[in-house]
Motif scaffolding. Structure first.
Motif, mmCIF file in Angstrom:
data_model
loop_
_atom_site.group_PDB
_atom_site.id
_atom_site.type_symbol
_atom_site.label_atom_id
_atom_site.label_comp_id
_atom_site.label_asym_id
_atom_site.label_seq_id
_atom_site.Cartn_x
_atom_site.Cartn_y
_atom_site.Cartn_z
ATOM 1 N N VAL A 1 9.138 7.004 4.963
ATOM 2 C CA VAL A 1 10.275 6.420 4.252
ATOM 3 C C VAL A 1 9.852 5.343 3.266
ATOM 4 O O VAL A 1 10.558 5.055 2.292
ATOM 5 C CB VAL A 1 11.308 5.852 5.243
ATOM 6 N N VAL A 2 8.678 4.755 3.470
ATOM 7 C CA VAL A 2 8.220 3.677 2.585
ATOM 8 C C VAL A 2 7.996 4.192 1.173
ATOM 9 O O VAL A 2 8.122 3.445 0.193
ATOM 10 C CB VAL A 2 6.954 3.008 3.157
ATOM 11 N N LEU B 1 3.667 2.642 -12.198
ATOM 12 C CA LEU B 1 2.689 2.272 -11.188
ATOM 13 C C LEU B 1 1.583 3.318 -11.145
ATOM 14 O O LEU B 1 1.801 4.488 -11.492
ATOM 15 C CB LEU B 1 3.356 2.183 -9.808
ATOM 16 N N PRO B 2 0.381 2.928 -10.717
ATOM 17 C CA PRO B 2 -0.695 3.915 -10.590
ATOM 18 C C PRO B 2 -0.390 4.948 -9.515
ATOM 19 O O PRO B 2 0.401 4.700 -8.598
ATOM 20 C CB PRO B 2 -1.907 3.066 -10.221
ATOM 21 N N ARG B 3 -1.011 6.095 -9.621
ATOM 22 C CA ARG B 3 -0.755 7.181 -8.683
ATOM 23 C C ARG B 3 -1.025 6.770 -7.236
ATOM 24 O O ARG B 3 -0.327 7.206 -6.305
ATOM 25 C CB ARG B 3 -1.617 8.390 -9.054
ATOM 26 N N ASP B 4 -2.037 5.914 -7.013
ATOM 27 C CA ASP B 4 -2.384 5.559 -5.636
ATOM 28 C C ASP B 4 -1.338 4.665 -4.975
ATOM 29 O O ASP B 4 -1.442 4.356 -3.793
ATOM 30 C CB ASP B 4 -3.776 4.918 -5.561
ATOM 31 N N ALA B 5 -0.311 4.254 -5.729
ATOM 32 C CA ALA B 5 0.792 3.513 -5.117
ATOM 33 C C ALA B 5 1.678 4.423 -4.270
ATOM 34 O O ALA B 5 2.511 3.930 -3.501
ATOM 35 C CB ALA B 5 1.633 2.833 -6.200
ATOM 36 N N PHE B 6 1.483 5.734 -4.407
ATOM 37 C CA PHE B 6 2.277 6.710 -3.663
ATOM 38 C C PHE B 6 1.342 7.601 -2.845
ATOM 39 O O PHE B 6 1.097 8.757 -3.181
ATOM 40 C CB PHE B 6 3.122 7.544 -4.617
ATOM 41 N N PRO B 7 0.787 7.065 -1.760
ATOM 42 C CA PRO B 7 -0.196 7.807 -0.974
ATOM 43 C C PRO B 7 0.459 8.885 -0.114
ATOM 44 O O PRO B 7 1.669 8.864 0.135
ATOM 45 C CB PRO B 7 -0.819 6.726 -0.084
ATOM 46 N N ASP C 1 0.812 -1.227 0.000
ATOM 47 C CA ASP C 1 0.000 0.000 0.000
ATOM 48 C C ASP C 1 0.843 1.273 0.000
ATOM 49 O O ASP C 1 0.318 2.367 0.238
ATOM 50 C CB ASP C 1 -0.949 0.038 1.202
ATOM 51 N N GLY C 2 2.136 1.178 -0.238
ATOM 52 C CA GLY C 2 3.001 2.347 -0.166
ATOM 53 C C GLY C 2 3.154 2.877 1.248
ATOM 54 O O GLY C 2 3.690 3.973 1.447
ATOM 55 N N ARG C 3 2.755 2.081 2.240
ATOM 56 C CA ARG C 3 2.764 2.528 3.643
ATOM 57 C C ARG C 3 3.610 1.655 4.564
ATOM 58 O O ARG C 3 4.050 2.123 5.623
ATOM 59 C CB ARG C 3 1.333 2.573 4.187
ATOM 60 N N VAL C 4 3.815 0.398 4.186
ATOM 61 C CA VAL C 4 4.605 -0.522 4.995
ATOM 62 C C VAL C 4 5.641 -1.178 4.087
ATOM 63 O O VAL C 4 5.305 -1.669 3.005
ATOM 64 C CB VAL C 4 3.732 -1.614 5.653
ATOM 65 N N GLY C 5 6.879 -1.168 4.527
ATOM 66 C CA GLY C 5 7.948 -1.781 3.745
ATOM 67 C C GLY C 5 8.806 -2.698 4.600
ATOM 68 O O GLY C 5 9.036 -2.433 5.780
#
Length: 394
Positions: free
Chosen positions: A195-196, A215-221, A157-161
């Motif tokens: 940082v994710v 990647l779609p825009r929502d990959a970078f929230p 989700d672009g939030r946890v890495g």
């Protein structure tokens, strides 16, 4: 697998001896003050320490528990990039978690290195059947067979890495204390927070090369603060003079004032790094090196590793080889604040050629925990000591 190891050894020799010593990058500087590390990091690799992150250790087989839990909470995307993905118990666990989220409409994208995962086809068929898009990074032979995708990451989700030294393979499943069956010792870290986005960008860059798509825009929230840690993700790729992995390692070493503890699977660093380590030992810094020992998966490295260790031990560095199983960690602890965990080895391939990723964490509690684990590993290691012009362990 023997053919793969032979090719990697050949590529390592090419990378190691293909660059003349007078062209090697050298960061010849005094240690930076702790309060200036963020600025020094930005100057050196162009990456900022982002505040507001939560970081957690996920060493050894715990990395898969963390990944499965994180995947289970995915709402928009699951992205995986890895050098090694082998069919087996770990793979099946990951696939089951991914399949459950795909059924709820979550997008899945997987990128594996073509050289590192030559038997990926069976896993790939399973992934495609559950609806996950898969691609191979730089099929071989190619324009530069040594420039591989060596990062290991889950980004959800672009939030946890999650990143570190792990591969998706059963030998990373255990606790890093046994060789029967093999249970490799590795260091990994989970991050939540701003940082994710930098980890996601690194995935996107390789994905774009492999697929020609964005990647779609929502990959970078838009991300909110998740914790107290300032963290940077340093992404590195091949460079004719100095990669960011090389620059980062020299900065970490140069920044040490009291303590420099390094755990690294393949300890065959360049002359500039050896000189920096020597200088730090002469300055009174507590320099300790932990590397793989006789249970290494690449025995061709051992003579060069031990030659470098002998040189350093004679200059005041303490060096150790891990005994129970293969040590695969890539960990650096600097003083009481800075920790680096990632995929980059201290060898010519990682420092010159490979795509690598390293999380740099500025947090006293995290550094304290990683230092404690380093000492736990030393308790299971043999110290390298000179024996004439050779080395022995005790």
């Amino acid at each position: 697998m023997p053919r793969l190891l032979a090719l990697l050894s050949s590529l390592w020799l090419t990378a190691c001896f293909g660059r003349s010593s007078n062209r090697e990058f050298r960061l010849d500087r005094a240690a930076v003050a702790p309060q200036d590390f963020d600025n020094a990091l930005f100057q050196t690799v162009g990456v900022e320490l982002r505040p507001g992150n939560l970081v957690e250790m996920a060493d050894n087989g715990r990395v898969f528990d963390a990944a499965i839990e994180t995947i289970g909470r995915a709402r928009s995307s699951i992205h995986v990039v890895t050098f090694i993905w082998e069919d087996g118990r770990v793979s099946d666990r990951i696939l089951a978690a991914v399949a459950a989220r795909i059924r709820d409409g979550v997008a899945c994208r997987v990128l594996v290195d073509a050289l590192g995962s030559p038997k990926f086809s069976k896993v790939e068929t399973k992934l495609q059947r559950i609806g996950c898009e898969t691609h191979h990074f730089r099929p071989v032979p190619g324009q530069d067979d040594a420039a591989r995708e060596h990062r290991k990451m889950f980004v959800v989700d672009g939030r946890v890495g999650i990143t570190g030294g792990f591969g998706i393979d059963d030998k990373w499943e255990g606790d890093g204390r046994s060789d029967d069956p093999p249970q490799w010792r590795d260091s990994n870290v989970l991050a939540r927070g701003p940082v994710v986005l930098d980890m996601q960008q690194a995935f996107a860059e390789s994905w774009e090369e492999a697929t020609g798509t964005l990647l779609p825009r929502d990959a970078f929230p838009t991300t909110e603060p998740e914790g107290p840690s300032a963290v940077a993700f340093v992404s590195s790729s091949e460079n004719s003079v100095a990669t960011k992995s090389d620059r980062l390692m020299q900065l970490l070493i140069g920044s040490a004032r009291q303590r420099l503890w390094i755990s690294n699977a393949y300890f065959v660093p360049s002359t500039p790094i050896l000189e920096l380590l020597t200088r730090k030992a002469h300055e009174g810094v507590d320099v300790r090196i932990l590397a793989a020992g006789d249970r290494t998966d690449t025995k061709a490295y051992l003579p060069e590793q031990r030659a470098r260790m002998l040189r350093l031990v004679q200059e005041g560095v303490k060096a150790y080889e891990y005994v129970p199983t293969m040590l695969h960690s890539k960990l650096v602890v600097v003083d009481d604040m800075i920790t680096a965990v990632g995929s980059s080895n201290l060898d010519a391939l990682s420092l010159n050629k490979l795509n690598e990723g390293t999380l740099v964490v500025a947090d006293e509690d995290f550094a304290r925990g990683e230092a404690r684990h380093f000492l736990d590993d030393l308790a299971l290691a043999r110290e390298v000591v000179p024996s004439g012009n050779r080395v022995s362990t005790r």
